[in-house]
Write a protein that holds these residues in place. Structure first.
Motif, PDB file in Angstrom:
ATOM      1  N   MET A 177       0.876  -1.075  -0.006  1.00  0.00           N
ATOM      2  CA  MET A 177      -0.067   0.009   0.028  1.00  0.00           C
ATOM      3  C   MET A 177       0.878   1.305  -0.006  1.00  0.00           C
ATOM      4  N   VAL A 178       0.907   2.027  -0.917  1.00  0.00           N
ATOM      5  CA  VAL A 178       1.754   3.057  -1.215  1.00  0.00           C
ATOM      6  C   VAL A 178       0.962   4.384  -1.540  1.00  0.00           C
ATOM      7  N   ASN A 179       1.583   5.458  -1.023  1.00  0.00           N
ATOM      8  CA  ASN A 179       1.238   6.903  -1.304  1.00  0.00           C
ATOM      9  C   ASN A 179       2.213   7.664  -2.012  1.00  0.00           C
ATOM     10  N   VAL A 180       1.630   8.582  -2.983  1.00  0.00           N
ATOM     11  CA  VAL A 180       2.686   9.353  -3.435  1.00  0.00           C
ATOM     12  C   VAL A 180       3.242  10.305  -2.556  1.00  0.00           C
ATOM     13  N   GLY A 181       2.621  10.645  -1.605  1.00  0.00           N
ATOM     14  CA  GLY A 181       2.996  11.608  -0.596  1.00  0.00           C
ATOM     15  C   GLY A 181       3.817  10.954   0.661  1.00  0.00           C
ATOM     16  N   ARG A 182       3.495  11.450   1.524  1.00  0.00           N
ATOM     17  CA  ARG A 182       4.080  11.011   2.940  1.00  0.00           C
ATOM     18  C   ARG A 182       3.080   9.764   3.125  1.00  0.00           C
ATOM     19  N   HIS A 183       3.758   8.861   4.266  1.00  0.00           N
ATOM     20  CA  HIS A 183       3.207   7.754   4.482  1.00  0.00           C
ATOM     21  C   HIS A 183       2.069   7.588   5.499  1.00  0.00           C
ATOM     22  N   MET A 184       1.775   8.700   6.316  1.00  0.00           N
ATOM     23  CA  MET A 184       0.691   8.622   7.351  1.00  0.00           C
ATOM     24  C   MET A 184      -0.496   8.582   6.550  1.00  0.00           C
ATOM     25  N   VAL A 185      -1.678   8.047   7.387  1.00  0.00           N
ATOM     26  CA  VAL A 185      -2.905   7.885   6.864  1.00  0.00           C
ATOM     27  C   VAL A 185      -3.957   8.194   8.006  1.00  0.00           C
ATOM     28  N   ARG A 186      -5.073   8.390   7.620  1.00  0.00           N
ATOM     29  CA  ARG A 186      -6.176   8.841   8.519  1.00  0.00           C
ATOM     30  C   ARG A 186      -7.387   8.059   8.302  1.00  0.00           C
ATOM     31  N   MET A 187      -8.155   7.872   9.254  1.00  0.00           N
ATOM     32  CA  MET A 187      -9.503   6.996   9.099  1.00  0.00           C
ATOM     33  C   MET A 187     -10.638   8.008   8.757  1.00  0.00           C
ATOM     34  N   GLY A 188     -11.384   7.333   7.688  1.00  0.00           N
ATOM     35  CA  GLY A 188     -12.654   8.264   7.388  1.00  0.00           C
ATOM     36  C   GLY A 188     -13.550   8.215   8.562  1.00  0.00           C
ATOM     37  N   ASP A 189     -14.648   9.132   8.184  1.00  0.00           N
ATOM     38  CA  ASP A 189     -15.914   9.272   9.159  1.00  0.00           C
ATOM     39  C   ASP A 189     -16.562   8.050   9.251  1.00  0.00           C
ATOM     40  N   ASP A 190     -16.756   7.152   8.238  1.00  0.00           N
ATOM     41  CA  ASP A 190     -17.470   5.863   8.478  1.00  0.00           C
ATOM     42  C   ASP A 190     -16.830   4.717   9.178  1.00  0.00           C
ATOM     43  N   GLY A 191     -15.649   4.948   9.699  1.00  0.00           N
ATOM     44  CA  GLY A 191     -14.909   4.088  10.504  1.00  0.00           C
ATOM     45  C   GLY A 191     -14.376   2.893   9.760  1.00  0.00           C
ATOM     46  N   TRP A 192     -14.168   3.153   8.531  1.00  0.00           N
ATOM     47  CA  TRP A 192     -13.537   2.013   7.486  1.00  0.00           C
ATOM     48  C   TRP A 192     -12.712   2.480   6.864  1.00  0.00           C
ATOM     49  N   ALA A 193     -12.840   3.350   5.809  1.00  0.00           N
ATOM     50  CA  ALA A 193     -12.128   3.920   4.856  1.00  0.00           C
ATOM     51  C   ALA A 193     -10.813   4.605   5.400  1.00  0.00           C
ATOM     52  N   ILE A 194      -9.597   4.240   4.807  1.00  0.00           N
ATOM     53  CA  ILE A 194      -8.482   4.753   5.177  1.00  0.00           C
ATOM     54  C   ILE A 194      -7.759   5.702   4.027  1.00  0.00           C
TER      55      ILE A 194
END
Length: 259
Positions: A203-220
């Motif tokens: 799982m790879v990002n173009v930008g930085r490696h940090m992620v956040r959880m979406g409001d539905d509690g599933w999507a990252i």
């Protein structure tokens, strides 16, 4: 505890994987502007059930979809819904199939029409990282060899590994031991033995490696809003070498596990 599979059990997982691959092919033909992620989900569920199998994700810990559909800056775990694909999008499609009690799991990220050079680089690098990992899935290697192969491939291209999300063992349960990070030191970690089966998923990002959880509690999502990609195979460790049980790339028929 790591549960090793017999050659006969690996064949059962390969049967689930064959249905998964045909599901992925079906969805690949439907991905175009104007199609909703729910359209993809419904097509996948109908086909999987028509094959005498069930969608592994449906109802898993309350998940509402039969697939995960994650566009653009969404890394993983997108619940299918009203979102309409647009030209220039990228969309990760993650599918799980259960057949006769055995699970297969795989993912691809697709371009929707023509996409930006940055998006194409992201897809090419992330897919390449998966194949680099496959080459390390050999008896006697260490789990760190698999993880390092992904990390080296991605970071050498100037992209970022999502470090907080991992792959996993797989078998009768979708998530088994061991966890499979996408970064690490070669020669370290669990020794790979014949009969182990891993879901390896860069799982790879173009930008930085940090992620956040979406409001539905599933999507990252990528925390910085940059594009993200996800590719995955279910891979058996066999005496003859790595065997991809979900070969959505269709290079040729995958060899049977060694007896």
């Amino acid at each position: 505890m790591i549960i090793r599979k017999s050659p006969a059990e690996i064949e059962m997982m390969a049967a689930a994987g064959e249905i998964l691959v045909r599901t992925m092919d079906l969805l690949a033909g439907k991905i175009r502007p104007g199609v909703t992620t729910l359209d993809l989900d419904q097509a996948a569920e109908k086909f999987i059930r028509s094959q005498g199998a069930t969608p592994a994700f449906k109802g898993y810990k309350g998940f509402k979809g039969s697939i995960c559909a994650s566009p653009n800056d969404m890394v993983v775990h997108g619940i299918p819904g009203k979102y309409k694909l647009q030209r220039g999008d990228i969309i990760s499609v993650d599918i799980g199939v259960v057949k006769d009690g055995w699970v297969a799991d795989a993912a691809r990220t697709f371009p929707v029409g023509d996409v930006s050079p940055v998006a194409m680089k992201l897809l090419d690098v992330t897919e390449g990282a998966l194949f680099a990992a496959v080459e390390q899935c050999r008896v006697g290697n260490r789990l760190g060899d698999v993880s390092h192969a992904v990390q080296e491939h991605v970071e050498s291209a100037g992209l970022s590994i999502v470090k907080s999300l991992v792959g996993h063992g797989i078998g009768r349960d979708m998530h088994e031991e061991p966890q499979v990070p996408n970064y690490g030191a070669p020669g370290k970690g669990v020794e790979l033995k014949e009969g182990m089966v891993l879901a390896v998923e860069p799982m790879v990002n173009v930008g930085r490696h940090m992620v956040r959880m979406g409001d539905d509690g599933w999507a990252i999502y990528s925390q910085d809003g940059s594009l993200a990609a996800h590719f995955e195979f279910t891979i058996a460790i066999t005496a003859a070498g790595p065997r991809i049980l979900t070969p959505w790339h269709h290079p040729e028929a995958q060899p049977a596990a060694a007896a």
